[in-house]
Design a protein around this motif. Structure first.
Motif, mmCIF file in Angstrom:
data_model
loop_
_atom_site.group_PDB
_atom_site.id
_atom_site.type_symbol
_atom_site.label_atom_id
_atom_site.label_comp_id
_atom_site.label_asym_id
_atom_site.label_seq_id
_atom_site.Cartn_x
_atom_site.Cartn_y
_atom_site.Cartn_z
ATOM 1 N N TRP A 74 11.858 -12.816 -0.283
ATOM 2 C CA TRP A 74 11.317 -11.779 -1.141
ATOM 3 C C TRP A 74 11.330 -12.305 -2.573
ATOM 4 C CZ3 TRP A 74 8.393 -8.090 0.570
ATOM 5 C CH2 TRP A 74 8.088 -6.979 -0.227
ATOM 6 N N VAL A 131 10.252 -5.718 5.397
ATOM 7 C CA VAL A 131 10.584 -5.173 4.079
ATOM 8 C C VAL A 131 9.409 -4.370 3.521
ATOM 9 C CG1 VAL A 131 11.170 -5.767 1.689
ATOM 10 C CG2 VAL A 131 12.246 -6.999 3.592
ATOM 11 N N ILE A 154 17.381 -8.344 4.230
ATOM 12 C CA ILE A 154 16.623 -7.095 4.255
ATOM 13 C C ILE A 154 17.257 -6.055 3.340
ATOM 14 C CG2 ILE A 154 15.899 -5.166 5.718
ATOM 15 C CD1 ILE A 154 15.770 -7.231 8.047
ATOM 16 N N LEU A 157 15.431 -4.551 -0.110
ATOM 17 C CA LEU A 157 15.166 -3.120 -0.287
ATOM 18 C C LEU A 157 15.889 -2.573 -1.519
ATOM 19 C CD1 LEU A 157 15.370 -1.886 3.415
ATOM 20 C CD2 LEU A 157 13.319 -2.373 2.061
#
Length: 284
Positions: A82, A103, A128, A132
């Motif tokens: 991410w 995600v 994850i 988030l």
């Protein structure tokens, strides 16, 4: 490979021939830059710089381990996921780009500036849960894992990325969440069949087997998660599970039998089944 090459360019060229696959040159660059403590942008303006003997030796040691099959992420000790940089070790599964779809789908169900509760089951490195939390700072995120070593890594990654609000608890799946209910539950559980030959190939040989394989059809843990999710979701809450490319139909059936609505399997960028989601009946 014991004599020091004249410069960085030659060192990398020699190393790339020793590494398998089309990623050989890129992997060689990552390992060398790790040894030198330099960013990739530095490499292009220093290609003809000589390399110190000690650095050559350290690079060759990492190169030999990569040739023997150790994952680059473990050799470097970290992996990007991410917008985060996560420490990884053989105690955790290596975060993979395809998990970013999970995600994205979770974020689409977590309105901005709304206080909600989320659980990440089998958090591993914390990928994850932390992704988030980084995008929805108002959400209360709880992450579970059976492995204490994985949880230590995840807690370190939370601190590394300044995400102190995530709560980490030890236990298998829902075991440490007694009496708790959530607006969304996400999980990337083990989903490879225990007799799959891929477990003895490539990077998978070095990752924790308990984070990869789950029974003869790969669905043992997913069955447990789907069956138990209803007791831990609020009305209208969502369950999202990442899985293998050939498991979508079977997992949709599990969701439907467990009473979930709006059951659908999302495909990844390569158009393979990747994440199945479903909603618990009711209104929040």
């Amino acid at each position: 490979m014991t004599a020091a090459p004249r410069d960085l360019r030659q060192l990398l060229a020699d190393a790339a021939t020793a590494l398998p696959g089309v990623e050989g040159r890129h992997e060689a660059e990552l390992l060398l830059l790790h040894v030198l403590g330099k960013p990739r942008s530095w490499l292009f303006s220093h290609a003809t710089d000589p390399v110190e003997t000690g650095d050559v030796a350290a690079f060759h040691a990492l190169l030999a381990r990569r040739v023997a099959g150790e994952p680059v992420a473990y050799l470097l000790g970290h992996r990007g996921f991410w917008t985060l940089d996560l420490a990884v070790s053989p105690a955790t599964l290596i975060p993979r780009p395809e998990t970013e779809l999970l995600v994205e789908l979770a974020l689409a169900r977590l309105p901005v500036d709304t206080a909600l509760a989320v659980a990440d089951l089998g958090t591993g490195s914390g990928a994850i849960a932390l992704a988030l939390a980084s995008e929805r700072p108002q959400v209360d995120v709880t992450a579970t894992d059976l492995s204490t070593a994985a949880l230590d890594m995840a807690r370190g990654n939370a601190a590394r990325n300044g995400l102190a609000r995530v709560r980490f608890v030890q236990g298998a799946w829902f075991a440490p969440l007694q009496g708790m209910r959530f607006d969304l539950i996400a999980s990337n559980p083990p989903y490879i069949a225990s007799n799959d030959p891929h477990l003895q190939q490539g990077d998978l040989r070095h990752e924790p087997a308990t984070a990869l394989a789950s029974g003869i059809d790969g669905l043992d843990d997913i069955r447990l998660i789907v069956a138990g999710a209803g007791a831990h979701l609020l009305p209208g809450g969502w369950l999202l599970i990442e899985h293998g490319w050939d498991q979508g139909a079977a997992i949709r059936t599990l969701f439907e039998h467990a009473g979930f609505e709006q059951v659908h399997t999302e495909r990844d960028l390569e158009q393979r089944d990747r994440v199945t989601r479903g909603c618990l009946p009711g209104v929040r």
